[in-house]
Motif scaffolding. Structure first.
Motif, PDB file in Angstrom:
ATOM      1  N   LEU A  19       0.916  -1.307   0.206  1.00 29.84           N
ATOM      2  CA  LEU A  19      -0.036  -0.038   0.139  1.00 29.84           C
ATOM      3  C   LEU A  19       0.972   1.152   0.096  1.00 29.84           C
ATOM      4  O   LEU A  19       1.833   1.476   0.615  1.00 29.84           O
ATOM      5  CB  LEU A  19      -0.678   0.045   1.389  1.00 29.84           C
ATOM      6  N   SER A  20       0.425   2.286  -0.527  1.00 26.27           N
ATOM      7  CA  SER A  20       1.150   3.449  -0.812  1.00 26.27           C
ATOM      8  C   SER A  20       0.823   4.364   0.387  1.00 26.27           C
ATOM      9  O   SER A  20      -0.570   4.621   0.577  1.00 26.27           O
ATOM     10  CB  SER A  20       0.958   4.169  -2.076  1.00 26.27           C
ATOM     11  N   ALA A  21       1.608   4.750   1.267  1.00 26.00           N
ATOM     12  CA  ALA A  21       1.461   6.000   2.411  1.00 26.00           C
ATOM     13  C   ALA A  21       0.355   5.362   3.453  1.00 26.00           C
ATOM     14  O   ALA A  21      -0.624   5.881   3.917  1.00 26.00           O
ATOM     15  CB  ALA A  21       1.064   7.255   1.944  1.00 26.00           C
ATOM     16  N   GLY A  22       0.098   3.922   3.637  1.00 27.64           N
ATOM     17  CA  GLY A  22      -0.788   3.584   4.388  1.00 27.64           C
ATOM     18  C   GLY A  22      -2.110   3.357   3.944  1.00 27.64           C
ATOM     19  O   GLY A  22      -3.008   3.233   4.803  1.00 27.64           O
ATOM     20  N   ALA A  23      -2.690   3.782   2.604  1.00 26.36           N
ATOM     21  CA  ALA A  23      -3.817   4.217   2.287  1.00 26.36           C
ATOM     22  C   ALA A  23      -4.606   2.935   2.138  1.00 26.36           C
ATOM     23  O   ALA A  23      -3.761   1.803   1.856  1.00 26.36           O
ATOM     24  CB  ALA A  23      -4.047   4.938   1.152  1.00 26.36           C
ATOM     25  N   PRO A  24      -5.774   2.644   2.373  1.00 27.63           N
ATOM     26  CA  PRO A  24      -6.569   1.278   2.356  1.00 27.63           C
ATOM     27  C   PRO A  24      -6.546   0.975   0.912  1.00 27.63           C
ATOM     28  O   PRO A  24      -6.603   1.627   0.020  1.00 27.63           O
ATOM     29  CB  PRO A  24      -7.784   1.343   2.852  1.00 27.63           C
ATOM     30  N   ALA A  25      -6.297  -0.346   0.559  1.00 26.74           N
ATOM     31  CA  ALA A  25      -6.624  -0.900  -0.749  1.00 26.74           C
ATOM     32  C   ALA A  25      -7.861  -0.682  -1.633  1.00 26.74           C
ATOM     33  O   ALA A  25      -8.834  -0.691  -0.847  1.00 26.74           O
ATOM     34  CB  ALA A  25      -6.321  -2.552  -0.804  1.00 26.74           C
ATOM     35  N   ARG A  26      -7.880  -0.007  -2.332  1.00 28.28           N
ATOM     36  CA  ARG A  26      -8.860   0.385  -3.310  1.00 28.28           C
ATOM     37  C   ARG A  26      -8.879  -0.776  -4.666  1.00 28.28           C
ATOM     38  O   ARG A  26      -8.693  -0.238  -5.661  1.00 28.28           O
ATOM     39  CB  ARG A  26      -9.120   1.458  -3.681  1.00 28.28           C
TER      40      ARG A  26
END
Length: 181
Positions: A19-26
């Protein structure tokens, strides 16, 4: 018969380290359409209607037949693709069991070539098998490359369910494709 090995679409949650910057997977998922998806199904289909690839259907038809559709979308995001599967009952006079017709198969322009169509195709094939359908039919005004990659082949219109075959507009010059299950 044409055979090919389809490429899988990315339909999984990403591990935390990806994940980038801890963002949730979309990550897009395939799910059954709901009646409240009707306006979005119509909007997703509109560019294909304008190009002549799909017949125009009012929002009310999408609402009435929402149960036919599988859609792909990122949870909470817009629809990225859809496909309808209409089941036709067995035809003992023709010596065949129930079959299905795929219709209104479309993928948003910005998502084409990214596995959305392939993911929908795998899901609709699984749904057809779960319903014990013997074959699937579709009509296309385009090349039908995705269908061909998944084992569909040109078929005579008379082999298709008669109610559906009679609904085809000969001015559209669509090719009928079929696949046994």
């Amino acid at each position: 018969m044409i055979t090919a090995t389809p490429r899988p679409a990315p339909l999984r949650e990403l591990p935390a380290h990806e994940l980038s910057a801890g963002a949730p997977a979309r990550v897009p998922v395939v799910r059954p359409a709901r009646e409240e998806d009707a306006a979005e199904l119509a909007a997703l289909s509109r560019p294909f209607v304008r190009s002549g690839a799909l017949r125009e259907r009012p929002v009310s038809v999408y609402a009435d037949h929402a149960a036919d559709f599988l859609v792909m979308a990122v949870p909470g995001g817009p629809l990225e693709g859809c496909v309808g599967l209409r089941v036709h009952p067995a035809d003992p006079a023709r010596g065949r069991g129930p079959v299905g017709v795929l219709y209104n198969f479309c993928v948003a322009g910005h998502r084409q070539g990214r596995g959305v169509g392939a993911g929908l195709m795998r899901a609709v094939l699984a749904a057809a098998r779960a319903k014990s359908l013997q074959a699937l039919f579709t009509a296309t005004t385009g090349g039908g490359d995705l269908f061909l990659r998944y084992g569909f082949a040109p078929a005579a219109v008379w082999t298709a369910p008669s109610a559906w075959a009679e609904s085809l507009d000969p001015r559209r010059n669509a090719r009928v494709l079929a696949r046994s299950l």
